[in-house]
Design a protein around this motif. Structure first.
Motif, PDB file in Angstrom:
ATOM      1  N   TRP A 269       0.840  -1.200   0.000  1.00 14.92           N
ATOM      2  CA  TRP A 269       0.000   0.000   0.000  1.00 14.92           C
ATOM      3  C   TRP A 269       0.871   1.245   0.000  1.00 14.92           C
ATOM      4  CZ3 TRP A 269      -2.042  -4.461   2.042  1.00 14.92           C
ATOM      5  CH2 TRP A 269      -3.315  -4.823   1.568  1.00 14.92           C
ATOM      6  N   ILE A 272       2.482   1.776  -3.466  1.00 10.36           N
ATOM      7  CA  ILE A 272       1.567   2.329  -4.467  1.00 10.36           C
ATOM      8  C   ILE A 272       1.303   3.804  -4.203  1.00 10.36           C
ATOM      9  CG2 ILE A 272      -0.880   2.255  -5.142  1.00 10.36           C
ATOM     10  CD1 ILE A 272      -0.536  -0.799  -5.202  1.00 10.36           C
ATOM     11  N   HIS A 307       1.341 -12.723  -7.954  1.00  7.46           N
ATOM     12  CA  HIS A 307       0.276 -12.527  -6.972  1.00  7.46           C
ATOM     13  C   HIS A 307      -0.415 -11.215  -7.314  1.00  7.46           C
ATOM     14  CE1 HIS A 307      -1.668 -11.586  -3.147  1.00  7.46           C
ATOM     15  NE2 HIS A 307      -1.582 -12.865  -2.866  1.00  7.46           N
ATOM     16  N   ASN A 308      -1.694 -11.158  -7.020  1.00  7.53           N
ATOM     17  CA  ASN A 308      -2.456  -9.937  -7.298  1.00  7.53           C
ATOM     18  C   ASN A 308      -1.752  -8.672  -6.831  1.00  7.53           C
ATOM     19  OD1 ASN A 308      -4.649 -10.689  -8.673  1.00  7.53           O
ATOM     20  ND2 ASN A 308      -6.018 -10.869  -6.901  1.00  7.53           N
ATOM     21  N   ILE A 309      -1.175  -8.756  -5.650  1.00  9.23           N
ATOM     22  CA  ILE A 309      -0.638  -7.542  -5.060  1.00  9.23           C
ATOM     23  C   ILE A 309       0.567  -7.034  -5.858  1.00  9.23           C
ATOM     24  CG2 ILE A 309       0.983  -8.533  -3.371  1.00  9.23           C
ATOM     25  CD1 ILE A 309      -1.549  -5.838  -2.500  1.00  9.23           C
ATOM     26  N   ALA A 312      -0.764  -5.327  -8.790  1.00 11.23           N
ATOM     27  CA  ALA A 312      -1.262  -3.998  -8.432  1.00 11.23           C
ATOM     28  C   ALA A 312      -0.113  -2.987  -8.451  1.00 11.23           C
ATOM     29  CB  ALA A 312      -1.924  -4.032  -7.059  1.00 11.23           C
ATOM     30  N   ILE A 313       1.018  -3.410  -7.894  1.00  7.83           N
ATOM     31  CA  ILE A 313       2.178  -2.506  -7.870  1.00  7.83           C
ATOM     32  C   ILE A 313       2.675  -2.247  -9.289  1.00  7.83           C
ATOM     33  CG2 ILE A 313       4.556  -2.252  -7.084  1.00  7.83           C
ATOM     34  CD1 ILE A 313       3.788  -3.928  -4.644  1.00  7.83           C
ATOM     35  N   TYR A 315       1.094  -2.348 -12.070  1.00  6.71           N
ATOM     36  CA  TYR A 315       0.169  -1.480 -12.790  1.00  6.71           C
ATOM     37  C   TYR A 315       0.438  -0.017 -12.455  1.00  6.71           C
ATOM     38  CZ  TYR A 315      -4.234   0.841 -13.908  1.00  6.71           C
ATOM     39  OH  TYR A 315      -5.174   1.716 -14.379  1.00  6.71           O
ATOM     40  N   GLU A 316       0.617   0.230 -11.188  1.00  6.96           N
ATOM     41  CA  GLU A 316       0.859   1.607 -10.742  1.00  6.96           C
ATOM     42  C   GLU A 316       2.206   2.108 -11.274  1.00  6.96           C
ATOM     43  OE1 GLU A 316      -1.579   4.104  -9.467  1.00  6.96           O
ATOM     44  OE2 GLU A 316      -2.116   2.053  -8.898  1.00  6.96           O
TER      45      GLU A 316
ATOM     46  N   ASN B  76      -6.813   1.768  -7.600  1.00  4.04           N
ATOM     47  CA  ASN B  76      -6.302   0.543  -8.186  1.00  4.04           C
ATOM     48  C   ASN B  76      -7.214  -0.620  -7.778  1.00  4.04           C
ATOM     49  OD1 ASN B  76      -4.746  -1.798  -8.610  1.00  4.04           O
ATOM     50  ND2 ASN B  76      -2.877  -0.598  -8.490  1.00  4.04           N
ATOM     51  N   LEU B  78      -7.058  -3.876  -8.238  1.00  5.50           N
ATOM     52  CA  LEU B  78      -6.436  -5.064  -7.640  1.00  5.50           C
ATOM     53  C   LEU B  78      -6.134  -4.831  -6.181  1.00  5.50           C
ATOM     54  CD1 LEU B  78      -3.926  -6.393 -10.293  1.00  5.50           C
ATOM     55  CD2 LEU B  78      -6.014  -7.461  -9.503  1.00  5.50           C
ATOM     56  N   LEU B  79      -5.707  -3.624  -5.888  1.00  2.00           N
ATOM     57  CA  LEU B  79      -5.378  -3.287  -4.509  1.00  2.00           C
ATOM     58  C   LEU B  79      -6.639  -3.349  -3.650  1.00  2.00           C
ATOM     59  CD1 LEU B  79      -2.738  -2.484  -3.173  1.00  2.00           C
ATOM     60  CD2 LEU B  79      -3.546  -0.145  -3.174  1.00  2.00           C
ATOM     61  N   GLU B  82      -7.387  -6.727  -2.707  1.00  2.00           N
ATOM     62  CA  GLU B  82      -6.541  -7.219  -1.614  1.00  2.00           C
ATOM     63  C   GLU B  82      -6.964  -6.645  -0.269  1.00  2.00           C
ATOM     64  OE1 GLU B  82      -4.387  -9.828  -2.094  1.00  2.00           O
ATOM     65  OE2 GLU B  82      -5.495  -9.625  -3.962  1.00  2.00           O
ATOM     66  N   ILE B 123      -6.442   2.877   4.214  1.00  2.00           N
ATOM     67  CA  ILE B 123      -5.847   1.815   5.008  1.00  2.00           C
ATOM     68  C   ILE B 123      -5.141   2.431   6.211  1.00  2.00           C
ATOM     69  CG2 ILE B 123      -3.805   0.373   4.976  1.00  2.00           C
ATOM     70  CD1 ILE B 123      -5.739  -1.186   3.727  1.00  2.00           C
ATOM     71  N   THR B 126      -2.013  -2.567   8.236  1.00  2.00           N
ATOM     72  CA  THR B 126      -2.146  -3.752   7.408  1.00  2.00           C
ATOM     73  C   THR B 126      -1.666  -5.013   8.109  1.00  2.00           C
ATOM     74  OG1 THR B 126      -0.024  -3.219   6.437  1.00  2.00           O
ATOM     75  CG2 THR B 126      -1.986  -2.545   5.226  1.00  2.00           C
TER      76      THR B 126
END
Lengths: 1110, 156
Positions: A269, A272, A307-309, A312-313, A315-316, B76, B78-79, B82, B123, B126
């Motif tokens: 998080w 990103i 992994h999705n996460i 996500a990174i 993509y950003e 985002n 995807l984020l 998650e 958030i 986490t």
């Protein structure tokens, strides 16, 4: 439903035994909530449920209002109320008890109380005010858990006006030894920043401290605020770029504690968030972008886990790389990365890949070409979301050659989409494309627009039909083609009207009537009488709006010729000449007069008239005589509507609370009667305007004056500004088009259909160096003609052949207009520069964030209303200060213009300098204005030419003074300016500077009587309230505090009565601000009111500062 | 920024609602209605994102429960997915093999966990360990408890 019951019942035993389970909630079998929930699951009908809940609510209500209920029981009752509310039943009686629980309960009960409050109430609920004290108390508690709860509830919902009351306590928490408290405090401030940025603008430096916090959690929280602030004003935070880069480097390198990991990825998080900040900072800024290349490269490489996460990174990261100043090898890697997304079998990743592609094709249209087959597949995807995103992508790569195919796909989607939001958006896009590539020799344009109008209905943006009609009326460069286009429109509309016009949206009917009125004569076999009767049918339809009717009447006016048509028109005009709708009545009268007088009609509504420039006399000077006569005859002067409204409000306020005022009643009633006459007059003048004689009067002023919204398009078209640059430009381009050579056709492939689609979709992408993107008006450098080869190609392909073989797509009128506007504004600003005495432009900005916007605005206009230039440039001789080293600020004092030297001025502050010029400035407070004095010091060996104010010889000083006024108040007013000058060598240079003036410099005392104060107080609409600290050093804290404020801020104390005081001030000569102070529980409760938004807020800030600095 | 989070069952029964921005009751009702119908109508194997007005809706189904998150459209997706997953993990850790019934009967606990995890639409924390520690610490609090104990537990 039944399987839930089943599940519930089977799960119950295990649930009851859960008590021993660690962490699991202890739900006793006798718990009332448990009973309720079980009771509900056993029910079979909605009706039974309702009965049960109502019963339950009654029981709760009885218990909460009983004085014997303990807080512990109250907690349980609240949980039950929450449950009932979640099921959709209102339990508003419990709201006040929730607040009470939060107030009085022990920690555990308080927690439930706060939860209930945050679920029951929203920010604007009046009960929330009762919570303020509880929050205040808990923020000061020594129990950390109470502090945490208070901060949580504050960030969830808090009345905006009460933020100042708790702000100091929340600020204080930024220094708390516990990390979790600091973090929550930062997030609470973030929330404040979002809902009331004015309130926290003085603590920006504290945000910096939070950013540098030793705990990464607090730092992460502060990034939310930074992202927001940087979005608003990236320039102000460029200096932080290296810090953000370093943080990201450390995060990517795994330097954070394990706690921050998410599935072994370090603080995703945070990563990103940083990437977003970096992309904002690096946008259009090469040097800043260079700082971040390395870390972006590292981020791309590190994120390799599947992994999705990590996606996500990635993509950003890709987005960031394509946003900042480009670097080729990074772009290459990012493009490869996008490929992974797009080609992934996972649908979520594919979706994101399409999104990324949509974003990057603006820079690099070829990327779409690489993935064309995937894009085609996505276009037929069963999931509408994917389809929609694909269309978005196609929209960005549209060019003259593939537009028909893409539009066709979009229209297909529109037919199946049911979501209004999507429809509005997509209809707008189709219209934009159709108008951008009108393909004028083609019927496609009209057909597409017809579909747009019938699908988009009345939801679509109103500018779509307007620009369509404009396009039609302005026409293109060939008279014959224009005729064909219009004729085709007419031809397509007649069957629609003959069919079921009742089903067509109003907007479409309006378009149809205008076009028929204007162009139906083009079709020779069509009798006007028939068109008239078709139009008359529209008038009779039940669902026709009066707006549509007035369009129809207008069209009929254009068509009627007398003779056979007379009966229809006569009937219509008779019906509507007594209509209650004034616009319709007006139209009906017009119809009647004009149908009887063909000569007049030909003059007023000439057939086939080109849009011509009309000079609009917006000052209505031709009415001057009328006005002066009326005034001479004793009429009251005109008051603009807002003034009338204000006075009306005022009179309402007066009549509502007659006893609360110290004003004599007679005065208020007298002011009301005074006021009535102008309103009456303006009404009667409005009426006289309505029945304006039409005969013989040239329509110099558009009907905007009294028919603001209902303006018929015919007028609109005539008022349009012609764009003479258009046609030659277009012709030139047309010529160059014809000289292009054709390209080869694609070879047939096994997957022929898809290939065909691909070739028609992606045509022109590969060969073009740049695709003409939406909103940009760059002419396409190359266009290719495709040979028409009938190899059994799909229909879409053939459609494409037609267009490309006709070789059109001139840049749209929209583009040209845009372009012209740009040119115009350039000219304007140049002009302004030439005429100005000194080529120095200043602009005031409201706080730093608006600086740029304001600057460009004033640039294009050439003059800013907020700035009055005094044009007083004094070029002082070398004087006694020949030594450049000695030319310091101190000496600049002597350069102050003589008329200002007696007044107090701020310290002369250096602004900026380069090798030849030194700029300094100060501001001088005059009674009626604030003068900004700029000292331009030539520190070079040679003379500098100022355009055209003359010369500043070596080592001398020129002084310019500018009078500043404030349009919109801000805590600090920033003045931005440029000095352009010429060196003897002839080279022009410019130097930019900015200068900050606190609002207090503009504040002047405002001497009023108590009565006047009372009147004004009621008429001002913007207010703010806050508690300020009292000065407690002598017997009279109120007087002492007010005197301190008076001294610091130049306020005028009107009167002090007991524990209350009233104070007035104003911003220079106008814009008053009134202040009402009352001593209350050791605080000074201040209430500010002003007619200007933001002024009270800004002033309260300065009051606060002033009292703190004592 | 997140705008709201909803939990509802396969039958469309609301199990939890969290609103991060101020909204009127009518808006809330409309959103709940739209979300349940839209999400429940989705085919299996479609993507987990949707567009609703100007918002992005990200949803995921865990057993019989749907988690639905409304975020601003520049976020985002995807984020956001998650975020949902982490919340489920947090619930799982707290309840131990969480099921829909845990959330039905202990919805206030689910809210407390959410409040420790998200704050003001962003958030906040986490780490599973830290969120869980602070929830359990406040659960254990007794009526007459003193904050010292809490400090030791929660703040290490």
């Amino acid at each position: 439903m039944s399987d839930v019951v089943e599940k519930t019942l089977t799960a119950l035993p295990s649930l009851l035994s859960l008590d021993s389970h660690p962490g699991s909630a202890k739900l006793s079998s006798t718990s009332k909530l448990g009973n309720l929930i079980r009771g509900i699951t056993e029910l079979t009908s909605k009706h039974e449920e309702e009965k049960l809940i109502q019963h339950e609510l009654l029981a709760i209500k009885e218990q909460v209002s009983s004085p014997n209920t303990t807080m512990r029981q109250m907690k349980e009752l609240m949980v039950r109320s929450i449950y009932c509310e979640m099921l959709g039943y209102e339990a508003s009686f419990s709201y006040i008890h929730a607040i009470k629980l939060a107030q009085q309960g022990t920690v555990l009960e308080k927690r439930v109380g706060y939860l209930a409050v945050s679920l029951f109430l929203n920010e604007s609920h009046e009960l929330l005010l009762l919570l303020v004290n509880t929050v205040l108390k808990d923020l000061q508690s020594t129990n950390l858990i109470e502090v945490c709860m208070a901060l949580t509830v504050v960030s969830q919902m808090f009345p905006k006006d009460m933020i100042p009351a708790i702000l100091p306590l929340v600020e204080e928490k930024l220094n708390h030894p516990k990390e979790i408290i600091r973090r929550k405090a930062v997030l609470a401030l973030y929330k404040f920043y979002l809902i009331a940025p004015n309130q926290v603008q003085h603590i920006h430096n504290k945000f910096r401290k939070a950013l540098c916090d030793k705990d990464p959690g607090v730092m992460t929280a502060s990034l939310h605020i930074y992202l927001q602030m940087i979005q608003e004003n990236p320039e102000a935070y460029k200096d932080l770029t290296p810090s953000f880069v370093t943080i990201l480097k450390q995060v990517v390198g795994g330097k954070l504690p394990m706690d921050f990991n998410y599935h072994t990825v370090p603080a995703p998080w945070l990563q990103i968030q940083l990437l977003r900040i970096l992309s904002l900072l690096g946008k259009n800024d090469q040097s800043t972008s260079e700082v971040m290349y390395e870390v972006l490269d590292e981020s791309l490489q590190r994120a390799e886990m599947n992994h999705n996460i990590t996606y996500a990174i990635l993509y950003e990261c890709v987005k960031c790389i394509y946003t900042i100043h480009p670097k080729s090898d990074l772009l290459e890697k990012a493009a490869k990365c996008i490929g992974n997304f797009v080609l992934s079998p996972k649908i979520n990743l594919k979706y994101l890949g399409l999104k990324a592609l949509t974003y990057v094709v603006q820079q690099d249209p070829k990327l779409a070409l690489q993935h064309q087959m995937t894009i085609i597949e996505c276009l037929d995807h069963p999931d509408l979301i994917i389809k929609r995103e694909t269309l978005e992508l196609l929209f960005r790569i549209t060019n003259g050659q593939n537009v028909t195919v893409i539009v066709e796909k979009m229209l297909e989607f529109l037919c199946i989409s049911e979501d209004d939001h999507t429809t509005i958006d997509l209809v707008g896009k189709v219209a934009e494309l159709a108008e951008k590539y009108p393909l004028k020799y083609n019927e496609w344009f009209i057909e597409t627009m017809n579909t747009v109008f019938s699908l988009g209905g009345d939801m679509m943006q109103p500018d779509i039909p307007n620009s369509f009609l404009k396009l039609l009326s302005e026409g293109f460069d060939s008279v014959e083609e224009d005729r064909k286009l219009r004729l085709f429109a007419v031809n397509s509309y007649i069957p629609l009207l003959r069919g079921e016009p009742g089903k067509l949206p109003q907007r479409f009917l309006q378009v149809i009537s205008w076009v028929l009125g204007e162009y139906s004569h083009l079709r020779e076999d069509l009798e006007p009488a028939e068109v008239l009767s078709l139009l008359a049918k529209l008038l009779d339809m039940k669902n026709s709006s009066s707006e549509t009717k007035s369009w129809v009447l207008m069209a009929m006016t254009k068509l009627c010729k007398g003779g056979a048509d007379a009966s229809v028109t006569q009937e219509v005009s008779e019906t509507y000449s007594s209509s209650l709708d004034t616009v319709l009545r007006q139209r009906a009268h017009e119809l009647q007069y004009l149908s009887q007088d063909p000569e007049l009609r030909a003059r007023v509504l000439p057939r086939g008239a080109k849009p011509e420039t009309l000079e609009v006399d917006s000052s209505l000077s031709f009415l001057d005589r009328f006005v002066s006569e009326a005034l001479a005859a004793g009429a009251a002067p005109y008051k603009p509507p807002h003034q009338r409204q204000e006075e009306l409000d005022q009179s309402k306020a007066l009549s509502l609370e007659p006893y609360g005022l110290s004003l004599p009643i007679s005065m208020s009633s007298c002011s009301i009667t005074d006021r009535q006459s102008p309103t009456l007059l303006s009404m009667s003048s409005g009426l006289s305007g309505d029945t304006l004689k039409l005969d013989g009067i040239k329509r110099v002023w558009g009907r905007e004056g009294y028919l603001a919204q209902r303006e018929p398009v015919e007028e609109a078209a005539q008022v349009e500004v012609p764009s003479p640059i258009q046609s030659p430009g277009r012709q030139g381009e047309g010529d160059s088009l014809h000289s292009q050579t054709p390209t080869q056709t694609p070879t047939p492939e096994p997957e022929q259909e898809k290939q065909q689609l691909a070739s028609s979709l992606f045509v022109g992408l590969a060969s073009q160096s740049s695709v003409s993107l939406m909103g940009k008006s760059e002419p396409m450098p190359q266009r290719f003609r495709r040979k028409a080869k009938g190899q059994g190609l799909g229909s879409s392909f053939i459609a494409n052949e037609q267009i490309s073989s006709s070789l059109i797509s001139p840049p749209s009128a929209v583009d040209n207009l845009l372009c012209n506007n740009l040119l115009d504004s350039n000219n304007a600003s140049e002009l302004a520069e030439q005429t100005s005495q000194l080529s120095q432009s200043l602009t005031t900005a409201n706080g730093t964030c608006h600086a740029e916007a304001e600057l460009t605005e004033s640039d294009t206009k050439g003059c800013n209303p907020a700035l009055r230039r005094d044009n007083c440039v004094v070029a002082a001789g070398p004087g006694p200060h020949n030594d450049p080293g000695r030319l310091t600020e101190v000496c600049l004092d002597s350069y102050l213009p003589a008329e200002l030297s007696g007044l107090s001025h701020s310290e002369i502050a250096p602004l900026c300098a380069n090798q030849s010029l030194n700029l300094s400035a100060c501001h001088v407070q005059k009674e009626d204005s604030l003068i900004l004095v700029v000292f331009i010091m030539n520190s070079s060996e040679s003379a500098i030419q100022q355009i055209p104010a003359g010369e500043v010889t070596s080592y001398s000083v020129a002084v310019g003074q500018y009078s500043l006024t404030v349009k919109r108040p801000a805590v600090h007013v920033e003045v931005v300016g440029t000095v352009s000058y010429q060196l003897p060598a002839g080279t022009s240079q410019s130097l930019q500077f900015s200068y900050k003036v606190p609002l207090t410099s503009f504040i002047r005392p405002f001497v009023v009587s108590t009565e006047e104060y009372g009147t004004m107080w009621l008429s001002f609409s913007h207010d703010t309230k806050q508690n300020l600290t009292l000065i407690n050093d002598n017997q009279e804290p109120l007087t002492a505090t007010l005197n301190a404020l008076k001294k610091k801020l130049q306020l005028h104390v009107v009167e002090v009565i007991g524990m209350e005081g009233i104070v007035a001030c104003r911003l220079l000569q106008d814009l008053p601000c009134l202040m009402h102070c009352r001593v209350n529980a050791g605080w000074l409760a201040v209430w500010l009111r002003s007619p200007v938004p933001d002024l009270p807020d800004c002033l309260i800030y300065h009051c606060q500062r002033a009292l703190q600095s004592l | 920024m997140m705008r709201f989070m909803l939990l509802f069952s396969r039958q469309g029964k609301l199990r939890l609602q969290k609103w991060f921005t101020s909204m009127s009751e009518r808006e809330k009702k409309k959103i709940i209605r739209d979300m349940t119908t839209m999400v429940l109508a989705r085919q299996p194997r479609s993507c987990n994102f949707m567009q609703w007005k100007d918002l992005k809706i990200v949803y995921k189904r865990y057993a019989s429960l749907y988690f639905c998150l409304g975020v601003e459209s520049q976020e985002n997706e995807l984020l956001a997915l998650e975020i949902i997953h982490r919340y489920v993990e947090l619930l799982d850790k707290y309840f131990g093999n969480v099921c829909e019934l845990d959330i039905i009967f202990n919805f206030e606990k689910a809210y407390f966990i959410l409040d420790e995890f998200l704050m003001g639409g962003e958030i906040q924390e986490t780490s599973k360990q830290i969120v869980n520690r602070s929830i359990e610490a406040s659960d254990m609090l007794q009526e007459d408890d003193i904050s010292e104990w809490y400090e030791v537990e929660l703040f290490g």
